[in-house]
Each structure stands twice: as structure tokens, then as C-alpha cells.
Motif scaffolding. Structure first.
Motif, PDB file in Angstrom:
ATOM      1  N   GLU A  88       5.369  11.840  -6.469  1.00  0.00           N
ATOM      2  CA  GLU A  88       6.482  11.219  -5.736  1.00  0.00           C
ATOM      3  C   GLU A  88       6.196  11.194  -4.233  1.00  0.00           C
ATOM      4  O   GLU A  88       6.461  10.191  -3.561  1.00  0.00           O
ATOM      5  N   ALA A  89       5.655  12.277  -3.699  1.00  0.00           N
ATOM      6  CA  ALA A  89       5.315  12.337  -2.281  1.00  0.00           C
ATOM      7  C   ALA A  89       4.248  11.314  -1.936  1.00  0.00           C
ATOM      8  O   ALA A  89       4.307  10.650  -0.886  1.00  0.00           O
ATOM      9  N   ARG A  90       3.269  11.147  -2.837  1.00  0.00           N
ATOM     10  CA  ARG A  90       2.204  10.175  -2.612  1.00  0.00           C
ATOM     11  C   ARG A  90       2.770   8.753  -2.579  1.00  0.00           C
ATOM     12  O   ARG A  90       2.388   7.936  -1.729  1.00  0.00           O
ATOM     13  N   ASN A  91       3.701   8.441  -3.470  1.00  0.00           N
ATOM     14  CA  ASN A  91       4.318   7.114  -3.488  1.00  0.00           C
ATOM     15  C   ASN A  91       5.150   6.844  -2.235  1.00  0.00           C
ATOM     16  O   ASN A  91       5.131   5.738  -1.686  1.00  0.00           O
ATOM     17  N   ILE A  92       5.866   7.869  -1.772  1.00  0.00           N
ATOM     18  CA  ILE A  92       6.665   7.724  -0.548  1.00  0.00           C
ATOM     19  C   ILE A  92       5.753   7.464   0.643  1.00  0.00           C
ATOM     20  O   ILE A  92       6.020   6.589   1.479  1.00  0.00           O
ATOM     21  N   ASN A  93       4.649   8.198   0.719  1.00  0.00           N
ATOM     22  CA  ASN A  93       3.710   8.015   1.829  1.00  0.00           C
ATOM     23  C   ASN A  93       3.081   6.623   1.813  1.00  0.00           C
ATOM     24  O   ASN A  93       2.858   6.024   2.872  1.00  0.00           O
ATOM     25  N   LYS A  94       2.811   6.108   0.616  1.00  0.00           N
ATOM     26  CA  LYS A  94       2.259   4.745   0.510  1.00  0.00           C
ATOM     27  C   LYS A  94       3.259   3.713   1.012  1.00  0.00           C
ATOM     28  O   LYS A  94       2.903   2.755   1.691  1.00  0.00           O
ATOM     29  N   PHE A  95       4.547   3.934   0.660  1.00  0.00           N
ATOM     30  CA  PHE A  95       5.585   2.996   1.090  1.00  0.00           C
ATOM     31  C   PHE A  95       5.767   3.059   2.613  1.00  0.00           C
ATOM     32  O   PHE A  95       5.898   2.021   3.274  1.00  0.00           O
ATOM     33  N   VAL A  96       5.768   4.272   3.176  1.00  0.00           N
ATOM     34  CA  VAL A  96       5.912   4.424   4.624  1.00  0.00           C
ATOM     35  C   VAL A  96       4.756   3.727   5.347  1.00  0.00           C
ATOM     36  O   VAL A  96       4.962   3.029   6.343  1.00  0.00           O
ATOM     37  N   GLU A  97       3.543   3.899   4.822  1.00  0.00           N
ATOM     38  CA  GLU A  97       2.382   3.250   5.424  1.00  0.00           C
ATOM     39  C   GLU A  97       2.489   1.727   5.315  1.00  0.00           C
ATOM     40  O   GLU A  97       2.126   0.993   6.242  1.00  0.00           O
ATOM     41  N   TYR A  98       3.012   1.240   4.170  1.00  0.00           N
ATOM     42  CA  TYR A  98       3.195  -0.201   3.971  1.00  0.00           C
ATOM     43  C   TYR A  98       4.185  -0.766   4.986  1.00  0.00           C
ATOM     44  O   TYR A  98       3.923  -1.796   5.631  1.00  0.00           O
ATOM     45  N   VAL A  99       5.325  -0.093   5.165  1.00  0.00           N
ATOM     46  CA  VAL A  99       6.335  -0.530   6.132  1.00  0.00           C
ATOM     47  C   VAL A  99       5.766  -0.465   7.546  1.00  0.00           C
ATOM     48  O   VAL A  99       5.990  -1.363   8.373  1.00  0.00           O
ATOM     49  N   PHE A 100       5.013   0.577   7.835  1.00  0.00           N
ATOM     50  CA  PHE A 100       4.394   0.753   9.148  1.00  0.00           C
ATOM     51  C   PHE A 100       3.460  -0.422   9.465  1.00  0.00           C
ATOM     52  O   PHE A 100       3.492  -0.986  10.561  1.00  0.00           O
ATOM     53  N   ASN A 101       2.646  -0.797   8.495  1.00  0.00           N
ATOM     54  CA  ASN A 101       1.654  -1.855   8.722  1.00  0.00           C
ATOM     55  C   ASN A 101       2.280  -3.248   8.753  1.00  0.00           C
ATOM     56  O   ASN A 101       1.927  -4.070   9.604  1.00  0.00           O
ATOM     57  N   ILE A 102       3.217  -3.523   7.833  1.00  0.00           N
ATOM     58  CA  ILE A 102       3.793  -4.856   7.758  1.00  0.00           C
ATOM     59  C   ILE A 102       4.648  -5.173   8.983  1.00  0.00           C
ATOM     60  O   ILE A 102       4.806  -6.333   9.376  1.00  0.00           O
ATOM     61  N   ASN A 103       5.192  -4.129   9.624  1.00  0.00           N
ATOM     62  CA  ASN A 103       5.991  -4.313  10.842  1.00  0.00           C
ATOM     63  C   ASN A 103       5.170  -4.130  12.118  1.00  0.00           C
ATOM     64  O   ASN A 103       5.734  -4.138  13.219  1.00  0.00           O
TER      65      ASN A 103
END
Length: 332
Positions: free
Chosen positions: A96-111
Motif C-alpha cells: 500500500e505504501a509503495r502504491n501511494i508513493n507511485k501516485f504521489v510521484e505521478y501527481v508530482f510529475n504530471i503537474n
């Protein structure tokens, strides 16, 4: 919506909002003067102005000490992007932590938060503070493996000169309000705020004008009466025909020491473009980045402000020494 309608809906008037904004603005005028000097020094425009007061043969120094210090701070402290990571406390939470970190990185990059972070850090190094506004963009689209969702977080870097905080509180979250100064084209305002179209057209003299070409209009604002002139060429270009727009986040006291935060977007002529009562989360949606933590006000004093006089003195001494050496060989 106009002031009378807004008063009935919110329980306070737009005049109250404007009075508060003027208080914040007046309290910061001295600091803004310092910021503008630092800005002109950093960009090199300072010496263009100084030349008018100097003899024609005076040699202007090209060693920009303020810019040198600012760039060194940015490159040593803020060059690499910072992304928070979630750390699992239990082995069962690893996935779950790994998935959250992937999502945070995705939001970070797309914005493009890495670029925004670098822009904010430049202002922070120079003026001691930079701002990131956090909000919700209902039109944003996120693509997933199986589906596409609409709506997501938005991030806008704001120049410190455009953000007003309550000068009475070093911790800005304790303040009464936050103001953000922007501007937008008339065309975009009419398209973005359909509910305020009628009021905007009346304000700009567009009502009854089939071509939507603004005429000379007298705009009554809290500061007085201002004549604004527009032409048909100005309305057709986004770079012209701009109007100032304020985004206000006001803290409204409630019972038992609690409060809500309202969002008010308004422009000249006491026209409210958008009003949101009690935004969620109940927090000013702006994040300051400090170089030195503030003590007496919410802006603080940074390194460049502390050394500006020394930098100027060194540049003047260098200019005098070089000019004298040159003048000894070639008499002006």
C-alpha cells in the motif's frame, strides 16, 4: 454578483474584504520597496537607473553580487526536487505504501512540480519567501490503466509580490485572511464566470453592444473612481484588455472558537465572480517556502536583504576605482 447580494449571502460585505486587503497592503509597502530594489539589482536594471545620476564616463560594475548569492543558494539547496515518501510501519503495509508513493510521484510529475519548486526557490533565495497555491481543478484529467478520471489537485506558483498575508501574525495560518493578486483578459473572465457575465458587461460598458467592444467606462472602486479606456483592438488580444482579479481567502469566526474559510474571487467595481462558503480542507490553500523563518511578520528577512547595502557599497567602490584608473589614462 454585486455587493448587496454578496452581503446577504456571506454575512459580510466586499467593502470589508477590500478594507482588510488595504490594511495588509499598506503594512507591507516598505518591505515591497526593498523587494523591488532586490529585483532590479538581481536583473541588472538597477545600474541602468543609476547611470542617469552618474557622469557619462563612469564605468558601471558588472559584478552582480546579489544574483551570485541567489544562484548559489538555489543550486546548493533547491536544485534537486523533493518528494515526500510514505514509510510502512508494518510489513502488511508495504504494498500500500509503495502504491501511494507511485501516485504521489505521478501527481508530482504530471503537474511539473519540480519546475515550480525551482521557480519558487529562486524567489525564496532572493526575497526570503516563495508561495505555492494548492487547489482543485475540476477539469483536470488523470489517465489510469483501465479508466480516466476528471478532477484533481492543481498547483500554481505565486510571486511574493502578488500574495498578501496578515502582517500581525508571523505564522500566516493564524491570520485573518490571505489575498492573491492576479489578472485576466476580459474574454476569459466572461467565459469562465457565466453567472457574473451580466454584471461584468455592465461594468465594462458591453451591455447592448453587439460586438462586445468595451467603451470608456467609469469604474467605482474602493480606492476611488478610475477611468478605464478600451478599444476594439484591445478586446481581441489576450495580452491587452486585462482586469485585476483578487482571490481572497477569509477566515470567518464561528461559535466555540472554531472558524470557516471562505473563498471570494472579485474584480474592480465590486463584482464578485465566484464565492465558496467554507472551503475544504479548512486551511489557507497556500504554502510558503522560507529561507529564514519569519519572526516579526509572515515574510521574514532573508540573506539578500541583509547584504544589499554591502553589495551596493562594494559595487560603487569598484566602479570608482576602475573609473579613476581609466580616467588617468584617458581624460574624459
Amino acid at each position: 454578483m454585486k455587493n448587496k447580494e454578496f452581503l446577504e449571502l456571506a454575512g459580510y460585505s466586499l467593502t470589508d474584504i477590500e478594507d482588510l486587503r488595504r490594511q495588509f497592503s499598506n503594512a507591507r509597502k516598505r518591505l515591497e520597496g526593498r523587494w523591488k530594489v532586490l529585483d532590479s539589482y538581481d536583473s541588472g536594471e538597477f545600474w541602468d537607473t543609476m547611470r542617469k545620476e552618474l557622469p557619462k564616463h563612469q564605468i558601471i560594475p558588472d559584478t552582480n553580487l546579489i544574483n551570485f548569492i541567489k544562484e548559489n543558494i538555489v543550486n546548493s539547496v533547491y536544485a534537486a526536487p523533493y518528494i515526500a515518501d510514505v514509510l510502512p510501519l508494518d510489513p502488511d503495509d508495504i504494498d500500500e505504501a509503495r502504491n501511494i508513493n507511485k501516485f504521489v510521484e505521478y501527481v508530482f510529475n504530471i503537474n511539473e512540480l519540480g519546475i515550480k519548486q525551482l521557480k519558487i526557490s529562486g524567489r525564496t533565495a532572493l526575497l526570503n519567501v516563495g508561495f505555492l497555491q494548492v487547489g482543485w481543478d475540476k477539469h483536470a484529467k488523470y489517465s489510469h490503466v483501465a479508466e480516466q478520471t476528471t478532477g484533481g489537485m492543481s498547483f500554481v506558483d505565486r510571486d511574493p509580490l502578488a500574495v498578501l498575508l496578515d502582517p500581525n501574525f508571523p505564522e500566516f495560518t493564524e491570520g485573518r485572511a490571505v489575498f492573491i493578486n492576479t489578472e485576466d483578459s476580459i474574454e476569459n473572465l466572461l467565459a469562465s464566470y457565466p453567472e457574473a457575465q451580466q454584471d461584468l458587461k455592465e461594468l465594462l460598458g458591453l451591455e447592448g453592444n453587439e460586438k462586445n467592444v468595451p467603451i470608456n467606462t467609469i469604474v467605482s472602486s474602493g480606492a476611488g473612481t478610475t477611468e478605464i479606456s478600451y478599444t476594439s483592438n484591445m478586446i481581441r488580444r489576450d495580452s491587452m484588455g486585462m482586469l485585476p482579479v483578487w482571490i481572497a481567502f477569509k477566515k470567518v469566526p464561528l461559535k466555540q472558537g472554531s472558524f470557516r474559510i471562505d473563498q471570494i474571487i472579485y474584480t474592480e467595481g465590486e463584482i464578485v465572480l465566484e464565492y465558496k462558503k467554507g472551503i475544504k480542507p479548512n486551511y489557507f490553500p497556500i504554502i510558503p517556502l522560507y529561507l529564514s523563518l519569519p519572526e516579526k511578520d509572515p515574510y521574514g528577512i532573508g540573506v539578500c536583504q541583509r547584504i544589499i547595502k554591502n553589495a551596493l557599497s562594494l559595487n560603487i567602490l569598484n566602479s570608482i576605482a576602475i573609473t579613476h584608473t581609466y580616467a588617468a589614462q584617458r581624460t574624459p
